[in-house]
Structure formats: C-alpha cells, structure tokens
Motif scaffolding. Structure first.
Motif, PDB file in Angstrom:
ATOM      1  N   HIS A  62     -39.785 -45.717  60.937  1.00  0.00           N
ATOM      2  CA  HIS A  62     -38.570 -46.046  61.693  1.00  0.00           C
ATOM      3  C   HIS A  62     -37.339 -45.418  61.038  1.00  0.00           C
ATOM      4  CE1 HIS A  62     -35.762 -48.215  64.183  1.00  0.00           C
ATOM      5  NE2 HIS A  62     -35.145 -48.623  63.083  1.00  0.00           N
ATOM      6  N   ALA A  63     -37.229 -45.512  59.726  1.00  0.00           N
ATOM      7  CA  ALA A  63     -36.059 -44.996  59.004  1.00  0.00           C
ATOM      8  C   ALA A  63     -35.974 -43.480  59.044  1.00  0.00           C
ATOM      9  CB  ALA A  63     -36.091 -45.474  57.561  1.00  0.00           C
ATOM     10  N   LEU A  64     -37.117 -42.810  58.997  1.00  0.00           N
ATOM     11  CA  LEU A  64     -37.110 -41.349  58.913  1.00  0.00           C
ATOM     12  C   LEU A  64     -36.571 -40.678  60.173  1.00  0.00           C
ATOM     13  CD1 LEU A  64     -40.382 -40.650  56.930  1.00  0.00           C
ATOM     14  CD2 LEU A  64     -38.018 -40.796  56.111  1.00  0.00           C
ATOM     15  N   ARG A  65     -36.495 -41.409  61.246  1.00  0.00           N
ATOM     16  CA  ARG A  65     -35.872 -40.865  62.454  1.00  0.00           C
ATOM     17  C   ARG A  65     -34.397 -40.557  62.229  1.00  0.00           C
ATOM     18  NH1 ARG A  65     -38.580 -45.613  65.373  1.00  0.00           N
ATOM     19  NH2 ARG A  65     -40.657 -44.800  65.691  1.00  0.00           N
ATOM     20  N   HIS A  66     -33.813 -41.186  61.219  1.00  0.00           N
ATOM     21  CA  HIS A  66     -32.395 -41.017  60.906  1.00  0.00           C
ATOM     22  C   HIS A  66     -32.160 -40.047  59.747  1.00  0.00           C
ATOM     23  CE1 HIS A  66     -31.597 -44.306  63.621  1.00  0.00           C
ATOM     24  NE2 HIS A  66     -32.534 -44.995  62.995  1.00  0.00           N
ATOM     25  N   CYS A  67     -33.192 -39.306  59.368  1.00  0.00           N
ATOM     26  CA  CYS A  67     -33.096 -38.335  58.271  1.00  0.00           C
ATOM     27  C   CYS A  67     -33.329 -36.934  58.828  1.00  0.00           C
ATOM     28  CB  CYS A  67     -34.116 -38.654  57.181  1.00  0.00           C
ATOM     29  SG  CYS A  67     -33.879 -40.235  56.371  1.00  0.00           S
ATOM     30  N   PRO A  68     -32.326 -36.362  59.493  1.00  0.00           N
ATOM     31  CA  PRO A  68     -32.525 -35.096  60.201  1.00  0.00           C
ATOM     32  C   PRO A  68     -32.814 -33.899  59.306  1.00  0.00           C
ATOM     33  CG  PRO A  68     -30.196 -35.664  60.130  1.00  0.00           C
ATOM     34  CD  PRO A  68     -30.951 -36.843  59.584  1.00  0.00           C
ATOM     35  N   ALA A  69     -32.445 -33.945  58.042  1.00  0.00           N
ATOM     36  CA  ALA A  69     -32.637 -32.799  57.154  1.00  0.00           C
ATOM     37  C   ALA A  69     -33.983 -32.822  56.427  1.00  0.00           C
ATOM     38  CB  ALA A  69     -31.502 -32.746  56.127  1.00  0.00           C
ATOM     39  N   LEU A  70     -34.748 -33.908  56.558  1.00  0.00           N
ATOM     40  CA  LEU A  70     -35.988 -34.072  55.800  1.00  0.00           C
ATOM     41  C   LEU A  70     -36.993 -32.976  56.132  1.00  0.00           C
ATOM     42  CD1 LEU A  70     -37.135 -36.128  53.730  1.00  0.00           C
ATOM     43  CD2 LEU A  70     -38.407 -37.120  55.622  1.00  0.00           C
ATOM     44  N   THR A  71     -37.417 -32.244  55.096  1.00  0.00           N
ATOM     45  CA  THR A  71     -38.416 -31.187  55.279  1.00  0.00           C
ATOM     46  C   THR A  71     -39.706 -31.483  54.529  1.00  0.00           C
ATOM     47  OG1 THR A  71     -37.505 -29.896  53.431  1.00  0.00           O
ATOM     48  CG2 THR A  71     -36.693 -29.386  55.644  1.00  0.00           C
ATOM     49  N   LEU A  72     -39.683 -32.391  53.536  1.00  0.00           N
ATOM     50  CA  LEU A  72     -40.879 -32.716  52.774  1.00  0.00           C
ATOM     51  C   LEU A  72     -40.985 -34.226  52.615  1.00  0.00           C
ATOM     52  CD1 LEU A  72     -42.346 -31.019  49.717  1.00  0.00           C
ATOM     53  CD2 LEU A  72     -41.995 -33.471  49.634  1.00  0.00           C
ATOM     54  N   LEU A  73     -42.122 -34.756  53.018  1.00  0.00           N
ATOM     55  CA  LEU A  73     -42.436 -36.169  52.859  1.00  0.00           C
ATOM     56  C   LEU A  73     -43.785 -36.259  52.169  1.00  0.00           C
ATOM     57  CD1 LEU A  73     -41.906 -39.177  53.443  1.00  0.00           C
ATOM     58  CD2 LEU A  73     -43.033 -38.842  55.656  1.00  0.00           C
ATOM     59  N   ASP A  74     -43.808 -36.768  50.947  1.00  0.00           N
ATOM     60  CA  ASP A  74     -45.035 -36.865  50.160  1.00  0.00           C
ATOM     61  C   ASP A  74     -45.476 -38.328  50.100  1.00  0.00           C
ATOM     62  OD1 ASP A  74     -47.119 -36.769  48.368  1.00  0.00           O
ATOM     63  OD2 ASP A  74     -45.980 -35.830  46.755  1.00  0.00           O
ATOM     64  N   LEU A  75     -46.560 -38.626  50.822  1.00  0.00           N
ATOM     65  CA  LEU A  75     -47.125 -39.973  50.847  1.00  0.00           C
ATOM     66  C   LEU A  75     -48.576 -39.981  50.366  1.00  0.00           C
ATOM     67  CD1 LEU A  75     -45.721 -41.227  54.284  1.00  0.00           C
ATOM     68  CD2 LEU A  75     -44.823 -41.666  51.989  1.00  0.00           C
ATOM     69  N   ALA A  76     -48.945 -38.994  49.557  1.00  0.00           N
ATOM     70  CA  ALA A  76     -50.316 -38.909  49.053  1.00  0.00           C
ATOM     71  C   ALA A  76     -50.656 -40.155  48.229  1.00  0.00           C
ATOM     72  CB  ALA A  76     -50.473 -37.656  48.192  1.00  0.00           C
ATOM     73  N   GLY A  77     -51.824 -40.698  48.439  1.00  0.00           N
ATOM     74  CA  GLY A  77     -52.298 -41.820  47.642  1.00  0.00           C
ATOM     75  C   GLY A  77     -51.519 -43.111  47.820  1.00  0.00           C
ATOM     76  N   THR A  78     -51.001 -43.360  49.024  1.00  0.00           N
ATOM     77  CA  THR A  78     -50.200 -44.563  49.255  1.00  0.00           C
ATOM     78  C   THR A  78     -50.932 -45.622  50.078  1.00  0.00           C
ATOM     79  OG1 THR A  78     -49.136 -43.500  51.147  1.00  0.00           O
ATOM     80  CG2 THR A  78     -47.973 -43.392  49.038  1.00  0.00           C
ATOM     81  N   ARG A  79     -52.224 -45.440  50.264  1.00  0.00           N
ATOM     82  CA  ARG A  79     -53.071 -46.426  50.955  1.00  0.00           C
ATOM     83  C   ARG A  79     -52.581 -46.747  52.370  1.00  0.00           C
ATOM     84  NH1 ARG A  79     -54.420 -50.497  45.917  1.00  0.00           N
ATOM     85  NH2 ARG A  79     -54.973 -48.842  44.500  1.00  0.00           N
ATOM     86  N   LEU A  80     -52.222 -45.700  53.089  1.00  0.00           N
ATOM     87  CA  LEU A  80     -51.740 -45.885  54.445  1.00  0.00           C
ATOM     88  C   LEU A  80     -52.846 -46.353  55.384  1.00  0.00           C
ATOM     89  CD1 LEU A  80     -49.478 -42.734  54.955  1.00  0.00           C
ATOM     90  CD2 LEU A  80     -48.832 -45.012  54.196  1.00  0.00           C
ATOM     91  N   GLY A  81     -54.052 -45.863  55.175  1.00  0.00           N
ATOM     92  CA  GLY A  81     -55.145 -46.185  56.078  1.00  0.00           C
ATOM     93  C   GLY A  81     -54.946 -45.537  57.441  1.00  0.00           C
ATOM     94  N   ALA A  82     -55.867 -45.742  58.347  1.00  0.00           N
ATOM     95  CA  ALA A  82     -55.799 -45.141  59.671  1.00  0.00           C
ATOM     96  C   ALA A  82     -54.580 -45.642  60.438  1.00  0.00           C
ATOM     97  CB  ALA A  82     -57.077 -45.448  60.462  1.00  0.00           C
ATOM     98  N   GLU A  83     -54.288 -46.929  60.298  1.00  0.00           N
ATOM     99  CA  GLU A  83     -53.153 -47.520  61.015  1.00  0.00           C
ATOM    100  C   GLU A  83     -51.820 -46.921  60.538  1.00  0.00           C
ATOM    101  OE1 GLU A  83     -50.899 -51.807  61.527  1.00  0.00           O
ATOM    102  OE2 GLU A  83     -52.891 -51.779  60.657  1.00  0.00           O
ATOM    103  N   GLY A  84     -51.647 -46.823  59.247  1.00  0.00           N
ATOM    104  CA  GLY A  84     -50.409 -46.292  58.690  1.00  0.00           C
ATOM    105  C   GLY A  84     -50.234 -44.804  58.937  1.00  0.00           C
ATOM    106  N   ALA A  85     -51.341 -44.058  58.923  1.00  0.00           N
ATOM    107  CA  ALA A  85     -51.256 -42.609  59.124  1.00  0.00           C
ATOM    108  C   ALA A  85     -50.772 -42.272  60.519  1.00  0.00           C
ATOM    109  CB  ALA A  85     -52.615 -41.977  58.872  1.00  0.00           C
ATOM    110  N   GLY A  86     -51.031 -43.137  61.470  1.00  0.00           N
ATOM    111  CA  GLY A  86     -50.623 -42.883  62.848  1.00  0.00           C
ATOM    112  C   GLY A  86     -49.184 -43.252  63.136  1.00  0.00           C
TER     113      GLY A  86
END
Length: 166
Positions: free
Chosen positions: A141-165
C-alpha cells in the motif's frame, strides 16, 4: 564532538565497528551537528532498539541525508517504530537499507506509513527480516506513494505465496 566536528563532513562510514547501542547513542550526540551529512553507514554494528531510538532522535535534523545503511544490526519493532517517526523529515532520502535486522510485520507497517512521505526514495532494502504476508500487505500500500523507487529488496522475508502476490 571529536572526529565529527568538521562542518563540511558529508559522509560517515562506520560499518563493522561493534558500536552497539552505547556507540549509537554516543554517535547520536554529535551526528545532529553534521548539517551537511548525506551518507550514514552503520551496518553490522550490533545496534538494537535502544541505539536506533537514540539515532532516530537526531536523524530528523539531517535534512540532506540521502543514504542510510543500518543493515546487519539488531533493530526490531521498537527501533523500526522510532525510525518511522522521523522518516517524514528525511525528504532527501534515496536509499534506506534495513536488511538483516529483526523487523517484523508491525515494524514494517509503521515504516510503510512513513515511507509514503519519502518521495525521492529509489532503493528500499528489507531483505532477511520477518515481514511475512501481513508486512507485505502494508508495504504494498505504501509503495504506491514512492514514485522514484527502482529497487525493492525483499529476499528472505517470508512473504509466502500470499505476500508475494501483494
């Protein structure tokens, strides 16, 4: 003020110095005087929530800060909340690295609320924290307000299938 008394100092690189909370607290006593500070690198220093709280108390005064690397420390929910409370005043921030800490869904939720004010943020690194699907939802939700974001590193954060979507 010691080493940091130089008024033109723009970068403080103190990675891997075993500073801990005490060192972070002492650093916070002088870092607010570094008005031209652009880069603060404190990775792998055993900084926990107490040290993060002390640093957060002065980071808001560092209006030129664009690069903040706190990776590989021991920052958890309280520390992430302390940082979140000042992020809105860090308008020049382009890189925030909190990878390899102890931030979970609640902490990333508070950070996410603040990230909406970081419109210049180009890199957000949160790898190897415990975000899970709930943290991913708040972050998405928050990243919609970050127009300049070019790199998001979420490796190893236990997102699971639900979080990845998210």
């Amino acid at each position: 003020a010691g080493m940091l008394a130089c008024p033109s100092l723009s970068s403080v690189l103190l990675a891997r110095n075993d500073a801990g909370d005490e060192g972070a607290t002492r650093l916070s006593e002088v870092i607010g005087e570094c008005r031209r500070l652009v880069r603060l690198e404190l990775k792998a220093n055993r900084i926990g929530d107490g040290g993060m709280s002390a640093l957060a108390g002065v980071l808001g005064a560092c209006s030129s800060l664009s690069h903040l690397d706190l990776s590989g420390n021991r920052i958890g929910e309280p520390g992430a909340s302390s940082l979140a409370a000042v992020l809105a005043r860090c308008g020049a921030l382009t890189l925030l690295d909190l990878s390899m800490n102890r931030v979970a869904a609640e902490g990333v939720g508070r950070l996410s609320d603040a990230l909406a004010e970081c419109r210049r943020l180009t890199q957000l690194r949160l790898s190897d924290n415990l975000l899970g699907p709930d943290g991913a939802a708040r972050l998405a939700h928050a990243l919609r307000h970050c127009p300049a974001l070019t790199l998001l590193d979420l490796a190893g954060t236990r997102l699971g299938a639900e979080g990845a979507g998210r």
